[in-house]
Design an enzyme around this catalytic site. Structure first.
Site, PDB file in Angstrom:
ATOM      1  N   GLY A  11       0.797  -1.225   0.000  1.00  0.00           N
ATOM      2  CA  GLY A  11       0.000   0.000   0.000  1.00  0.00           C
ATOM      3  C   GLY A  11       0.826   1.271   0.000  1.00  0.00           C
ATOM      4  O   GLY A  11       0.355   2.330   0.413  1.00  0.00           O
ATOM      5  N   SER A  12       2.075   1.195  -0.473  1.00  0.00           N
ATOM      6  CA  SER A  12       2.909   2.418  -0.485  1.00  0.00           C
ATOM      7  C   SER A  12       2.332   3.447  -1.457  1.00  0.00           C
ATOM      8  O   SER A  12       2.439   4.650  -1.236  1.00  0.00           O
ATOM      9  CB  SER A  12       4.354   2.074  -0.849  1.00  0.00           C
ATOM     10  OG  SER A  12       4.433   1.640  -2.189  1.00  0.00           O
ATOM     11  N   ASN A  13       1.668   2.976  -2.514  1.00  0.00           N
ATOM     12  CA  ASN A  13       1.045   3.920  -3.457  1.00  0.00           C
ATOM     13  C   ASN A  13      -0.240   4.491  -2.871  1.00  0.00           C
ATOM     14  O   ASN A  13      -0.572   5.655  -3.075  1.00  0.00           O
ATOM     15  CB  ASN A  13       0.798   3.231  -4.795  1.00  0.00           C
ATOM     16  CG  ASN A  13       2.096   3.043  -5.552  1.00  0.00           C
ATOM     17  OD1 ASN A  13       2.638   3.989  -6.102  1.00  0.00           O
ATOM     18  ND2 ASN A  13       2.617   1.826  -5.533  1.00  0.00           N
ATOM     19  N   MET A 100      -3.708  -6.861  -7.289  1.00  0.00           N
ATOM     20  CA  MET A 100      -3.234  -8.022  -8.030  1.00  0.00           C
ATOM     21  C   MET A 100      -4.355  -9.006  -8.350  1.00  0.00           C
ATOM     22  O   MET A 100      -4.209 -10.215  -8.178  1.00  0.00           O
ATOM     23  CB  MET A 100      -2.141  -8.733  -7.218  1.00  0.00           C
ATOM     24  CG  MET A 100      -0.994  -7.840  -6.833  1.00  0.00           C
ATOM     25  SD  MET A 100      -0.252  -7.044  -8.249  1.00  0.00           S
ATOM     26  CE  MET A 100       0.717  -8.378  -8.871  1.00  0.00           C
ATOM     27  N   ASN A 120      -5.162   2.173 -13.354  1.00  0.00           N
ATOM     28  CA  ASN A 120      -4.246   1.202 -12.760  1.00  0.00           C
ATOM     29  C   ASN A 120      -2.812   1.684 -12.891  1.00  0.00           C
ATOM     30  O   ASN A 120      -2.442   2.314 -13.888  1.00  0.00           O
ATOM     31  CB  ASN A 120      -4.391  -0.157 -13.462  1.00  0.00           C
ATOM     32  CG  ASN A 120      -3.435  -1.210 -12.908  1.00  0.00           C
ATOM     33  OD1 ASN A 120      -3.351  -1.396 -11.693  1.00  0.00           O
ATOM     34  ND2 ASN A 120      -2.705  -1.875 -13.792  1.00  0.00           N
ATOM     35  N   HIS A 122       0.895   0.375 -13.358  1.00  0.00           N
ATOM     36  CA  HIS A 122       1.616  -0.846 -13.748  1.00  0.00           C
ATOM     37  C   HIS A 122       3.097  -0.506 -13.885  1.00  0.00           C
ATOM     38  O   HIS A 122       3.448   0.436 -14.600  1.00  0.00           O
ATOM     39  CB  HIS A 122       1.066  -1.393 -15.077  1.00  0.00           C
ATOM     40  CG  HIS A 122       1.717  -2.664 -15.498  1.00  0.00           C
ATOM     41  ND1 HIS A 122       1.635  -3.825 -14.750  1.00  0.00           N
ATOM     42  CD2 HIS A 122       2.488  -2.957 -16.570  1.00  0.00           C
ATOM     43  CE1 HIS A 122       2.335  -4.767 -15.350  1.00  0.00           C
ATOM     44  NE2 HIS A 122       2.867  -4.271 -16.461  1.00  0.00           N
TER      45      HIS A 122
HETATM   46  C1  GRF Z   1       4.061  -1.720  -7.121  1.00  0.00           C
HETATM   47  O1  GRF Z   1       5.177  -1.947  -7.987  1.00  0.00           O
HETATM   48  C2  GRF Z   1       2.792  -1.809  -7.924  1.00  0.00           C
HETATM   49  O2  GRF Z   1       2.920  -1.242  -9.213  1.00  0.00           O
HETATM   50  C3  GRF Z   1       2.633  -3.290  -8.015  1.00  0.00           C
HETATM   51  O3  GRF Z   1       2.818  -3.686  -6.671  1.00  0.00           O
HETATM   52  C4  GRF Z   1       3.918  -2.893  -6.154  1.00  0.00           C
HETATM   53  C5  GRF Z   1       3.630  -2.512  -4.719  1.00  0.00           C
HETATM   54  O4  GRF Z   1       2.652  -1.532  -4.692  1.00  0.00           O
HETATM   55  N1  GRF Z   1       1.402  -3.695  -8.579  1.00  0.00           N
HETATM   56  P1  GRF Z   1       2.109  -0.978  -3.254  1.00  0.00           P
HETATM   57  O5  GRF Z   1       3.326  -0.683  -2.386  1.00  0.00           O
HETATM   58  O6  GRF Z   1       1.254  -2.076  -2.646  1.00  0.00           O
HETATM   59  O7  GRF Z   1       1.337   0.259  -3.583  1.00  0.00           O
END
Ligand code: GRF
Length: 214
Positions: A11-13, A100, A120, A122
């Site tokens: 969940g960093s994004n 995912m 999304n 990617h």
């Molecule tokens: C990221 O590279 C995202 O693009 C991929 O999972 C990785 C982790 O994302 N699908 P997050 O830290 O869970 O947002």
């Protein structure tokens, strides 16, 4: 605007979106209204809780137990309920951020009918490494001398995986001798910037579309 975020992991994004929407002054004119995860252990659920944002764990396992002999049936039921869960939050935009699970038309059609866009993130360039483990596959292709650059994209979600129209594409040069972890860190740093820009642009696009359609 009301943004709902789908996650499966760290969940960093999601965190980047939360921080941008709450910065002072805010760098994203939206509120993150709800988070849905398909993984119970996703750390992103904790990030949502810490931010006071409601969340739902939507488990495919439960649907598989209901339909032990028909995985396709299970997925369709799961996706149908996912669309209902999303629309119940009346979002303006859905952002898949580290999500995912492939969304079938059963999930996408109701959103489209309701005028809710879905984008999304990617971590690869359009058409280069669609699907899972994109960063790792790019890294290995670089080791084989097949590519010299990779990147990330934010794109509209359609049923064909990672094939929707790009909103943002950012390229990065790959570095000889760089570890996979270092490449991942460089890519995640770019993701955290572009997930905010892509969300803002999708909301602006939506704003324009709504005006024309009104
Ligand atoms: C990221 O590279 C995202 O693009 C991929 O999972 C990785 C982790 O994302 N699908 P997050 O830290 O869970 O947002």
């Amino acid at each position: 605007s009301r943004v709902l975020v789908l996650i499966s992991g760290n969940g960093s994004n999601l965190q980047a979106l939360i921080d941008a929407s709450r910065a002072n002054p805010s760098t994203l004119d939206a509120s993150i209204i709800h988070v849905i995860s398909n993984k119970k252990a996703a750390y992103g659920l904790k990030r949502a809780a810490n931010a006071g944002i409601s969340s739902t764990y939507h488990s495919l396992l439960a649907y598989k137990k209901e339909n032990p002999n028909n995985p396709q049936e299970a997925r369709q039921a799961y996706d149908a309920d996912l669309a209902k869960l999303i629309l119940a939050q009346t979002p303006d935009l859905v952002v898949c951020a580290g999500w995912m699970h492939i969304l079938s038309p059963t999930a996408l059609e109701p959103l489209k009918e309701a005028g809710v866009d879905i984008i999304n993130l990617h971590p690869a360039l359009p058409g280069q490494f669609d699907g899972a483990n994109a960063i790792e596959r790019a890294y290995e292709a670089f080791q084989r001398g097949e590519i010299t650059k990779t990147g990330i994209m934010i794109h509209h979600v359609i049923a064909a995986v990672d094939k929707g129209a790009p909103i943002i594409v950012r390229e990065i040069e790959m570095i000889k001798g760089e570890s996979l972890e270092d490449l991942e860190n460089r890519i995640h740093a770019i993701e955290h910037v572009e997930i905010v820009n892509g969300t803002r642009m999708a909301l602006e696009e939506r704003g324009k579309n709504k005006q024309t359609s009104a």
